[in-house]
Design a protein around this motif. Structure first.
Motif, PDB file in Angstrom:
ATOM      1  N   GLY A 179       0.788  -1.217   0.000  1.00  0.00           N
ATOM      2  CA  GLY A 179       0.000   0.000   0.000  1.00  0.00           C
ATOM      3  C   GLY A 179       0.823   1.270   0.000  1.00  0.00           C
ATOM      4  O   GLY A 179       2.050   1.267   0.123  1.00  0.00           O
ATOM      5  N   ILE A 180       0.105   2.396  -0.144  1.00  0.00           N
ATOM      6  CA  ILE A 180       0.688   3.739  -0.081  1.00  0.00           C
ATOM      7  C   ILE A 180      -0.079   4.517   0.981  1.00  0.00           C
ATOM      8  O   ILE A 180      -1.303   4.629   0.914  1.00  0.00           O
ATOM      9  N   GLY A 181       0.617   5.007   1.984  1.00  0.00           N
ATOM     10  CA  GLY A 181      -0.014   5.792   3.028  1.00  0.00           C
ATOM     11  C   GLY A 181      -0.149   7.254   2.622  1.00  0.00           C
ATOM     12  O   GLY A 181       0.334   7.672   1.569  1.00  0.00           O
ATOM     13  N   TRP A 182      -0.757   8.039   3.472  1.00  0.00           N
ATOM     14  CA  TRP A 182      -0.992   9.451   3.158  1.00  0.00           C
ATOM     15  C   TRP A 182       0.050  10.378   3.790  1.00  0.00           C
ATOM     16  O   TRP A 182       0.174  11.542   3.394  1.00  0.00           O
ATOM     17  N   LEU A 183       0.843   9.864   4.753  1.00  0.00           N
ATOM     18  CA  LEU A 183       1.807  10.706   5.463  1.00  0.00           C
ATOM     19  C   LEU A 183       3.218  10.421   4.939  1.00  0.00           C
ATOM     20  O   LEU A 183       3.825   9.402   5.263  1.00  0.00           O
ATOM     21  N   PRO A 184       3.781  11.330   4.121  1.00  0.00           N
ATOM     22  CA  PRO A 184       5.070  11.057   3.461  1.00  0.00           C
ATOM     23  C   PRO A 184       6.285  11.310   4.349  1.00  0.00           C
ATOM     24  O   PRO A 184       7.154  12.120   4.042  1.00  0.00           O
ATOM     25  N   LEU A 185       6.351  10.579   5.457  1.00  0.00           N
ATOM     26  CA  LEU A 185       7.471  10.729   6.385  1.00  0.00           C
ATOM     27  C   LEU A 185       8.352   9.488   6.427  1.00  0.00           C
ATOM     28  O   LEU A 185       9.212   9.359   7.284  1.00  0.00           O
ATOM     29  N   GLY A 186       8.127   8.571   5.510  1.00  0.00           N
ATOM     30  CA  GLY A 186       8.915   7.341   5.495  1.00  0.00           C
ATOM     31  C   GLY A 186       8.106   6.192   4.943  1.00  0.00           C
ATOM     32  O   GLY A 186       7.184   6.381   4.146  1.00  0.00           O
ATOM     33  N   GLY A 187       8.426   4.985   5.363  1.00  0.00           N
ATOM     34  CA  GLY A 187       7.702   3.792   4.943  1.00  0.00           C
ATOM     35  C   GLY A 187       8.093   2.649   5.864  1.00  0.00           C
ATOM     36  O   GLY A 187       8.907   2.823   6.770  1.00  0.00           O
ATOM     37  N   TYR A 188       7.519   1.473   5.637  1.00  0.00           N
ATOM     38  CA  TYR A 188       7.847   0.358   6.532  1.00  0.00           C
ATOM     39  C   TYR A 188       7.398  -0.974   5.948  1.00  0.00           C
ATOM     40  O   TYR A 188       6.553  -1.033   5.042  1.00  0.00           O
ATOM     41  N   VAL A 189       8.022  -2.053   6.467  1.00  0.00           N
ATOM     42  CA  VAL A 189       7.501  -3.406   6.256  1.00  0.00           C
ATOM     43  C   VAL A 189       7.172  -3.946   7.637  1.00  0.00           C
ATOM     44  O   VAL A 189       7.932  -3.745   8.590  1.00  0.00           O
ATOM     45  N   LYS A 190       6.002  -4.588   7.770  1.00  0.00           N
ATOM     46  CA  LYS A 190       5.614  -5.204   9.040  1.00  0.00           C
ATOM     47  C   LYS A 190       5.875  -6.694   8.927  1.00  0.00           C
ATOM     48  O   LYS A 190       5.231  -7.388   8.131  1.00  0.00           O
ATOM     49  N   ILE A 191       6.847  -7.149   9.689  1.00  0.00           N
ATOM     50  CA  ILE A 191       7.261  -8.554   9.658  1.00  0.00           C
ATOM     51  C   ILE A 191       6.645  -9.280  10.847  1.00  0.00           C
ATOM     52  O   ILE A 191       6.738  -8.812  11.988  1.00  0.00           O
ATOM     53  N   SER A 192       6.010 -10.411  10.592  1.00  0.00           N
ATOM     54  CA  SER A 192       5.357 -11.184  11.660  1.00  0.00           C
ATOM     55  C   SER A 192       6.347 -11.574  12.746  1.00  0.00           C
ATOM     56  O   SER A 192       7.479 -11.987  12.461  1.00  0.00           O
ATOM     57  N   GLY A 193       5.899 -11.399  14.004  1.00  0.00           N
ATOM     58  CA  GLY A 193       6.707 -11.836  15.133  1.00  0.00           C
ATOM     59  C   GLY A 193       7.896 -10.953  15.425  1.00  0.00           C
ATOM     60  O   GLY A 193       8.877 -11.397  16.023  1.00  0.00           O
ATOM     61  N   MET A 194       7.799  -9.693  15.047  1.00  0.00           N
ATOM     62  CA  MET A 194       8.897  -8.773  15.301  1.00  0.00           C
ATOM     63  C   MET A 194       8.370  -7.572  16.076  1.00  0.00           C
ATOM     64  O   MET A 194       7.328  -7.000  15.728  1.00  0.00           O
ATOM     65  N   ILE A 195       9.091  -7.186  17.116  1.00  0.00           N
ATOM     66  CA  ILE A 195       8.697  -6.016  17.893  1.00  0.00           C
ATOM     67  C   ILE A 195       9.182  -4.776  17.155  1.00  0.00           C
ATOM     68  O   ILE A 195      10.393  -4.533  17.056  1.00  0.00           O
ATOM     69  N   ASP A 196       8.242  -4.025  16.598  1.00  0.00           N
ATOM     70  CA  ASP A 196       8.593  -2.821  15.842  1.00  0.00           C
ATOM     71  C   ASP A 196       7.669  -1.691  16.236  1.00  0.00           C
ATOM     72  O   ASP A 196       7.006  -1.728  17.278  1.00  0.00           O
ATOM     73  N   GLU A 197       7.592  -0.661  15.350  1.00  0.00           N
ATOM     74  CA  GLU A 197       6.794   0.524  15.680  1.00  0.00           C
ATOM     75  C   GLU A 197       5.296   0.239  15.783  1.00  0.00           C
ATOM     76  O   GLU A 197       4.551   1.032  16.344  1.00  0.00           O
ATOM     77  N   SER A 198       4.850  -0.921  15.261  1.00  0.00           N
ATOM     78  CA  SER A 198       3.428  -1.263  15.357  1.00  0.00           C
ATOM     79  C   SER A 198       3.034  -1.651  16.780  1.00  0.00           C
ATOM     80  O   SER A 198       1.861  -1.593  17.156  1.00  0.00           O
ATOM     81  N   MET A 199       4.039  -2.093  17.588  1.00  0.00           N
ATOM     82  CA  MET A 199       3.806  -2.499  18.989  1.00  0.00           C
ATOM     83  C   MET A 199       2.637  -3.492  19.088  1.00  0.00           C
ATOM     84  O   MET A 199       1.736  -3.339  19.914  1.00  0.00           O
ATOM     85  N   ASP A 200       2.675  -4.518  18.231  1.00  0.00           N
ATOM     86  CA  ASP A 200       1.601  -5.518  18.188  1.00  0.00           C
ATOM     87  C   ASP A 200       1.793  -6.522  19.333  1.00  0.00           C
ATOM     88  O   ASP A 200       2.358  -7.603  19.166  1.00  0.00           O
TER      89      ASP A 200
END
Length: 448
Positions: free
Chosen positions: A60-81
């Motif tokens: 996807g493409i987000g609306w806030l052009p401050l960077g980008g990311y990949v969300k990898i399963s089982g990884m503690i990242d900025e998503s804080m899942d």
């Protein structure tokens, strides 16, 4: 139109760098059979401009052009899942993979950044070559239009011999070398001496708000003779170069301006260079030292060379020759950026005052479209992104690498709870740095 061109270059460069950086994480993750849940250009807070799920991954493409990311399963990242992390580890998750695989995944982004810079510099060396001005060809010294530099002992007309013992061959390297140097050996009136710059020299430059530092001395080229000018009927034309008054040589702008001050209210015999021929034209100088003419403050390298002011050199490379050249340029830029970074984190230099955010990055793109300039800036930004991401801050790749190296050396993996707290602290620190950098942009825009 100028804004459209600049913002287009800015967004194109930023998008290219983000996508390739995230691909650097995405590809090894897939190779190690690790599930990637999301691959995004820009941030999709609350909603996305576009998204499509293919296999296990939402692109996807987000609306806030401050960077980008990949969300990898089982990884503690900025998503804080935390919900996913509370479940038992699954074989497709990041946390289930061996430490060496996780390390490769985390280093993939910065590796691509540095490789991209190498590829760009190889391509630029092959297609454009290198056009540069040898320092030895600057016969009359450099232009120093900076109060801070003048106070430190650098003056217009000085020849820069070396900086901290390094002899510089290419003039374009002089401003940066001097900026982050300490001992500058100069030649003035045939005599060599050493100028030692104060530790807070950078801070003095920033506080002075002067845009120029060290530059080439330029000829006084007439850009326009206004109809309202009192010198309109003198015979002077657009493109003429003033090189003297009353027999006194004024080869450069920095000599013409002071000469006008001493000749206020007088009729003078101006020596003009026109089509490589020298002629005399009578000119009137006003009581406030003006000619009522518009002059150009700069000129292209081709013009300067044609006029005989400077002699440039051009190096061309075959494809195989361009490979080591591109690698060397990348190494030099990495070293240069690290030097700047050290200065920023040394409070006594005051370099932190010059830190900029997205506005500063936007401003370095020109108001005209040039692929050569675009790729040169993109290569440097790629290096900058790579170095920044290697910082040992938990929210960045370097933070993850730091914990992975600890695990590999000690044999003990930090707990998920510790990593969550570290990620939160790192994220807060990162937000603080972003706010500081962009706050500097806002401050400069208001008060400069």
């Amino acid at each position: 139109m100028e804004f459209v061109i600049k913002i287009s270059q800015f967004l194109l460069s930023l998008s290219l760098l983000i996508v390739l950086h995230e691909l650097g994480h995405f590809i090894p993750a897939k190779l190690f059979k690790t599930r990637v849940e999301k691959f995004y250009l820009f941030f999709d807070i609350k909603f996305s401009l576009f998204k499509k799920k293919i296999g296990d991954t939402v692109y996807g493409i987000g609306w806030l052009p401050l960077g980008g990311y990949v969300k990898i399963s089982g990884m503690i990242d900025e998503s804080m899942d935390k919900e996913q992390m509370a479940l038992p580890p699954q074989p497709w998750e990041f946390r289930s993979k061996p430490a060496w695989q996780r390390l490769i995944i985390m280093l993939g982004g910065v590796t691509v950044n540095f490789l991209l810079a190498v590829v760009i510099y190889i391509g630029m060396s092959y297609f454009y070559g290198d056009r540069f001005l040898p320092v030895e060809n600057i016969k009359d010294g450099v232009l120093v239009e900076s109060t801070a530099a003048n106070n430190a002992g650098l003056l217009t007309g000085d020849k820069i011999v070396s900086v901290d013992g390094e002899i510089i061959e290419d003039f374009s390297q002089i401003p940066e070398k001097v900026l982050f140097g300490k001992n500058i050996v100069i030649e003035r009136n045939g005599q060599q001496s050493t100028v030692t710059l104060p530790q807070d020299f950078l801070a003095q430059l920033i506080d002075s708000k002067e845009k120029k530092f060290i530059d080439l001395r330029m000829p006084f080229i007439i850009a326009e003779v206004p109809d309202s000018s009192f010198n309109k009927g003198s015979g002077i034309l657009k493109g003429d170069i003033i090189i003297g008054f009353n027999g006194q040589e004024t080869k450069y702008i920095d000599e013409v301006i002071p000469a006008l001050e001493t000749l206020k209210g007088q009729e003078v015999e101006a020596t003009i260079l026109r089509n490589k021929e020298t002629i005399q034209i009578p000119l009137t100088i006003s009581d406030d030292g003006k000619l009522s003419l518009i002059y150009a403050s700069g000129a292209t390298s081709e013009t300067l060379e044609a006029l005989g002011y400077y002699t440039y050199e051009t190096k061309s490379y075959g494809f195989l020759e361009s490979i080591p050249v591109g690698i060397e340029k990348t190494g030099d830029k990495i070293s240069s950026y690290i030097t700047q970074f050290k200065a920023i984190f040394t409070p006594s230099t005051g370099a932190y005052k010059g830190v900029g955010g997205f506005k500063a990055i936007y401003d370095i793109f020109p108001s005209f479209w040039s692929w050569q300039v675009f790729w040169n800036i993109t290569a440097f930004l790629s290096i900058m992104l790579g170095v920044l991401n290697l910082l040992p801050i938990p929210a960045l790749d370097g933070g993850h690498v730091m914990f992975l190296l600890y695990e590999m050396i000690s044999g003990r993996k930090p707990s998920d709870k510790f990593l969550e707290y570290a990620q939160l602290v790192g994220f807060i620190l990162l937000i603080g740095l972003v706010l500081f950098a962009n706050g500097n942009d806002i401050f400069k825009a208001i008060f400069n």
